[in-house]
Each structure stands twice: as C-alpha cells, then as structure tokens.
Design a protein around this motif. Sequence first.
Motif, PDB file in Angstrom:
ATOM      1  N   VAL A 156      45.420  44.794  67.245  1.00  0.00           N
ATOM      2  CA  VAL A 156      46.115  44.557  68.511  1.00  0.00           C
ATOM      3  C   VAL A 156      46.308  43.053  68.665  1.00  0.00           C
ATOM      4  CG1 VAL A 156      46.067  44.806  71.018  1.00  0.00           C
ATOM      5  CG2 VAL A 156      45.126  46.622  69.570  1.00  0.00           C
ATOM      6  N   LEU A 157      47.539  42.640  68.864  1.00  0.00           N
ATOM      7  CA  LEU A 157      47.885  41.225  69.003  1.00  0.00           C
ATOM      8  C   LEU A 157      48.260  40.971  70.459  1.00  0.00           C
ATOM      9  CD1 LEU A 157      50.159  40.931  65.825  1.00  0.00           C
ATOM     10  CD2 LEU A 157      47.673  40.576  65.981  1.00  0.00           C
ATOM     11  N   VAL A 158      47.464  40.170  71.148  1.00  0.00           N
ATOM     12  CA  VAL A 158      47.662  39.922  72.574  1.00  0.00           C
ATOM     13  C   VAL A 158      48.242  38.523  72.771  1.00  0.00           C
ATOM     14  CG1 VAL A 158      46.573  39.818  74.846  1.00  0.00           C
ATOM     15  CG2 VAL A 158      45.690  41.399  73.107  1.00  0.00           C
ATOM     16  N   GLY A 159      49.499  38.471  73.160  1.00  0.00           N
ATOM     17  CA  GLY A 159      50.109  37.184  73.491  1.00  0.00           C
ATOM     18  C   GLY A 159      50.277  36.249  72.314  1.00  0.00           C
ATOM     19  N   GLY A 160      50.450  36.790  71.125  1.00  0.00           N
ATOM     20  CA  GLY A 160      50.617  35.924  69.972  1.00  0.00           C
ATOM     21  C   GLY A 160      51.025  36.712  68.744  1.00  0.00           C
ATOM     22  N   PHE A 161      51.188  35.985  67.628  1.00  0.00           N
ATOM     23  CA  PHE A 161      51.645  36.576  66.372  1.00  0.00           C
ATOM     24  C   PHE A 161      50.875  35.934  65.219  1.00  0.00           C
ATOM     25  CE2 PHE A 161      55.109  36.592  69.420  1.00  0.00           C
ATOM     26  CZ  PHE A 161      55.502  37.917  69.413  1.00  0.00           C
ATOM     27  N   PRO A 162      50.728  36.642  64.110  1.00  0.00           N
ATOM     28  CA  PRO A 162      49.975  36.072  62.994  1.00  0.00           C
ATOM     29  C   PRO A 162      50.774  35.034  62.221  1.00  0.00           C
ATOM     30  CG  PRO A 162      50.789  38.259  62.428  1.00  0.00           C
ATOM     31  CD  PRO A 162      51.148  38.037  63.870  1.00  0.00           C
ATOM     32  N   ALA A 163      50.066  33.995  61.821  1.00  0.00           N
ATOM     33  CA  ALA A 163      50.672  33.004  60.931  1.00  0.00           C
ATOM     34  C   ALA A 163      50.801  33.594  59.538  1.00  0.00           C
ATOM     35  CB  ALA A 163      49.817  31.747  60.899  1.00  0.00           C
ATOM     36  N   GLY A 164      51.740  33.070  58.771  1.00  0.00           N
ATOM     37  CA  GLY A 164      51.944  33.529  57.415  1.00  0.00           C
ATOM     38  C   GLY A 164      51.080  32.792  56.420  1.00  0.00           C
ATOM     39  N   ASP A 165      51.043  33.295  55.202  1.00  0.00           N
ATOM     40  CA  ASP A 165      50.264  32.658  54.142  1.00  0.00           C
ATOM     41  C   ASP A 165      50.728  31.218  53.926  1.00  0.00           C
ATOM     42  OD1 ASP A 165      48.394  32.783  51.837  1.00  0.00           O
ATOM     43  OD2 ASP A 165      50.240  32.452  50.693  1.00  0.00           O
ATOM     44  N   GLY A 166      49.748  30.311  53.873  1.00  0.00           N
ATOM     45  CA  GLY A 166      50.052  28.907  53.644  1.00  0.00           C
ATOM     46  C   GLY A 166      50.351  28.107  54.895  1.00  0.00           C
ATOM     47  N   GLN A 167      50.385  28.764  56.049  1.00  0.00           N
ATOM     48  CA  GLN A 167      50.659  28.065  57.301  1.00  0.00           C
ATOM     49  C   GLN A 167      49.356  27.625  57.966  1.00  0.00           C
ATOM     50  OE1 GLN A 167      52.966  30.890  59.615  1.00  0.00           O
ATOM     51  NE2 GLN A 167      54.881  30.094  58.804  1.00  0.00           N
ATOM     52  N   PRO A 168      49.416  26.536  58.755  1.00  0.00           N
ATOM     53  CA  PRO A 168      48.211  26.137  59.504  1.00  0.00           C
ATOM     54  C   PRO A 168      47.870  27.177  60.556  1.00  0.00           C
ATOM     55  CG  PRO A 168      50.098  24.806  60.159  1.00  0.00           C
ATOM     56  CD  PRO A 168      50.537  25.618  58.983  1.00  0.00           C
ATOM     57  N   TYR A 169      46.580  27.327  60.814  1.00  0.00           N
ATOM     58  CA  TYR A 169      46.116  28.319  61.766  1.00  0.00           C
ATOM     59  C   TYR A 169      46.592  28.010  63.175  1.00  0.00           C
ATOM     60  CZ  TYR A 169      42.835  30.796  64.816  1.00  0.00           C
ATOM     61  OH  TYR A 169      42.288  31.569  65.805  1.00  0.00           O
ATOM     62  N   ALA A 170      46.351  26.806  63.666  1.00  0.00           N
ATOM     63  CA  ALA A 170      46.686  26.508  65.068  1.00  0.00           C
ATOM     64  C   ALA A 170      46.784  25.005  65.286  1.00  0.00           C
ATOM     65  CB  ALA A 170      45.640  27.112  65.998  1.00  0.00           C
ATOM     66  N   ASP A 171      47.612  24.352  64.508  1.00  0.00           N
ATOM     67  CA  ASP A 171      47.774  22.896  64.634  1.00  0.00           C
ATOM     68  C   ASP A 171      48.844  22.607  65.686  1.00  0.00           C
ATOM     69  OD1 ASP A 171      47.480  20.212  64.208  1.00  0.00           O
ATOM     70  OD2 ASP A 171      48.611  20.166  62.331  1.00  0.00           O
ATOM     71  N   PHE A 172      48.527  22.967  66.942  1.00  0.00           N
ATOM     72  CA  PHE A 172      49.540  22.941  67.995  1.00  0.00           C
ATOM     73  C   PHE A 172      49.519  21.679  68.842  1.00  0.00           C
ATOM     74  CE2 PHE A 172      48.636  27.724  67.976  1.00  0.00           C
ATOM     75  CZ  PHE A 172      49.596  27.962  67.006  1.00  0.00           C
ATOM     76  N   PHE A 173      48.322  21.112  69.024  1.00  0.00           N
ATOM     77  CA  PHE A 173      48.172  20.002  69.962  1.00  0.00           C
ATOM     78  C   PHE A 173      47.416  18.859  69.291  1.00  0.00           C
ATOM     79  CE2 PHE A 173      48.292  23.966  72.420  1.00  0.00           C
ATOM     80  CZ  PHE A 173      49.398  23.721  73.217  1.00  0.00           C
ATOM     81  N   GLU A 174      47.380  17.733  69.969  1.00  0.00           N
ATOM     82  CA  GLU A 174      46.773  16.526  69.409  1.00  0.00           C
ATOM     83  C   GLU A 174      45.276  16.732  69.163  1.00  0.00           C
ATOM     84  OE1 GLU A 174      46.005  11.839  70.665  1.00  0.00           O
ATOM     85  OE2 GLU A 174      47.034  13.216  72.025  1.00  0.00           O
ATOM     86  N   HIS A 175      44.834  16.256  68.000  1.00  0.00           N
ATOM     87  CA  HIS A 175      43.408  16.222  67.693  1.00  0.00           C
ATOM     88  C   HIS A 175      42.869  14.822  67.975  1.00  0.00           C
ATOM     89  CE1 HIS A 175      44.507  19.867  65.496  1.00  0.00           C
ATOM     90  NE2 HIS A 175      43.233  20.171  65.476  1.00  0.00           N
ATOM     91  N   ARG A 176      41.696  14.779  68.582  1.00  0.00           N
ATOM     92  CA  ARG A 176      41.034  13.496  68.858  1.00  0.00           C
ATOM     93  C   ARG A 176      39.569  13.605  68.473  1.00  0.00           C
ATOM     94  NH1 ARG A 176      43.766  14.012  73.927  1.00  0.00           N
ATOM     95  NH2 ARG A 176      41.763  14.321  74.997  1.00  0.00           N
ATOM     96  N   ASP A 177      39.114  12.633  67.712  1.00  0.00           N
ATOM     97  CA  ASP A 177      37.696  12.591  67.305  1.00  0.00           C
ATOM     98  C   ASP A 177      37.254  13.898  66.646  1.00  0.00           C
ATOM     99  OD1 ASP A 177      37.431  10.007  68.414  1.00  0.00           O
ATOM    100  OD2 ASP A 177      37.084  10.863  70.392  1.00  0.00           O
ATOM    101  N   GLY A 178      38.133  14.458  65.835  1.00  0.00           N
ATOM    102  CA  GLY A 178      37.770  15.622  65.053  1.00  0.00           C
ATOM    103  C   GLY A 178      37.889  16.954  65.756  1.00  0.00           C
ATOM    104  N   VAL A 179      38.449  16.968  66.968  1.00  0.00           N
ATOM    105  CA  VAL A 179      38.602  18.231  67.699  1.00  0.00           C
ATOM    106  C   VAL A 179      39.956  18.259  68.407  1.00  0.00           C
ATOM    107  CG1 VAL A 179      36.129  18.567  68.074  1.00  0.00           C
ATOM    108  CG2 VAL A 179      37.483  17.322  69.781  1.00  0.00           C
ATOM    109  N   MET A 180      40.364  19.461  68.775  1.00  0.00           N
ATOM    110  CA  MET A 180      41.582  19.646  69.565  1.00  0.00           C
ATOM    111  C   MET A 180      41.159  20.065  70.979  1.00  0.00           C
ATOM    112  SD  MET A 180      44.913  22.055  68.780  1.00  0.00           S
ATOM    113  CE  MET A 180      43.918  23.527  68.557  1.00  0.00           C
TER     114      MET A 180
END
Length: 227
Positions: free
Chosen positions: A92-116
Amino acid sequence: MDILLIAGLWLDASAWDGVVPELAALGHRPVPVDLPGQGDGSGSATLDDQVAAVLAAVDAAPGKCLVVGHSAACSLAWLAADARPRRVAGVVLVGGFPAGDGQPYADFFEHRDGVMPFPGWDPFEGPDSADLDERARERFAAAAIPVPEGVGKGVVRLTDDRRFDVPVLVVCPEFTPDQARGWIAAGDVPELARARHVGFADLDSGHWPMTTRPVELARLVAGAARG
C-alpha cells in the motif's frame, strides 16, 4: 494478517498511533516499523540500514504480510516487495510512489551537517497541509526528526522482476486517483507502469492522513489486506 507500517521522512513509528488501534479492531496485527536514524538517535544510519529493518519485520511475520509505505517510504515498501516477493502479500502506497532502480531515495531538500532537517511548511503549502491546523503544524515541526544524509541520498537498488506481480494499492490523499493514473501513464512512475495489479483509493486529506484521517486510512489498508 501482519500489516507493516513504514512512516515517511522526519517521522518515527509513533506516526501510526492513530491507525494501529483501528487496524487491530478490524482483526489485523499492525506492526509499526522502527527505522534506523528516525527515532533511535542514530545520525549515521543509511538507506541499507532502513531496508534491513523493514526486511527483518517481513521475515518476523508468521506468514505473508501487507507492507504500507507513506510518502518517501513508499520506496521502502517497494524494496520489500523486490527483496521478498513471496513473503509480501501486497503493498500500500500512501501519498507517494516508489523510486526506480538507481534513483536516490529521498534527496528532496537541503542537507546540513549530515542530515536533512524538516524544511518548514513553505514547500507543503496547499493540498499537502490544508487539513493541518496551526497547532498540528507546530507539533509536527517540533517532533520532526532530521533524516540522516545516508538515508536521503541513498540509492535505490531493485533486482527481482517478481515485484511486479505483487498487488499494489495507491492511496491518493492530496492528489486524486485520476492524477495518479495520469502520472503513471505519462511515464513518471515507471515502477508502477510495469506493475501488473495496481488499484487506487481516494482519501480526502492532506499528505499525512495517518494524523488527520486515521480511521479512514485504516479501513483502506484493511481492505487491501482482504485482497
């Protein structure tokens, strides 16, 4: 049936607290999955660590299980179907869709000091957050857990085409089933374009229905468990 519940970015397993009793009342065994780096204090967790936690929950189920992913964690649910196609009864996929092979998991927003960190509400203005009042937004932001960079920038790896035989239900909260079908038909969601059994369910809510519509979400999930 065991129903594994995987929360999206910035959330720990308590995000499902409103859904768990509803699923239990409907005769299922809900299992919120604790994801490394999202609630255990580990800032060095990786996507592989989170996949391993999900697969451990799949393997611990006494029989086939239903795997529910929310938002970015739709990819985790799909990775479970890829790694355990004989053990996963459905996704069951709630409010989203699966990434394809070779794609980043969730590189959506700025990372700072090793975290998003949670980016604030500006990126989610509109349908995503329309059903959250100011107090709910404040609670969410205060509890939001920065996502380790090794998770957000992790690369999705899919290897077993048997995943395309696993039934999928796309729960559409801040978008409509027609929109979801259109994105799939346009090639924006290649994984679901190849899936052989895809259904859609409309849920009138924002992006976090486990918070605002837990009863209705539980009923849709239980329906998917019934097949």
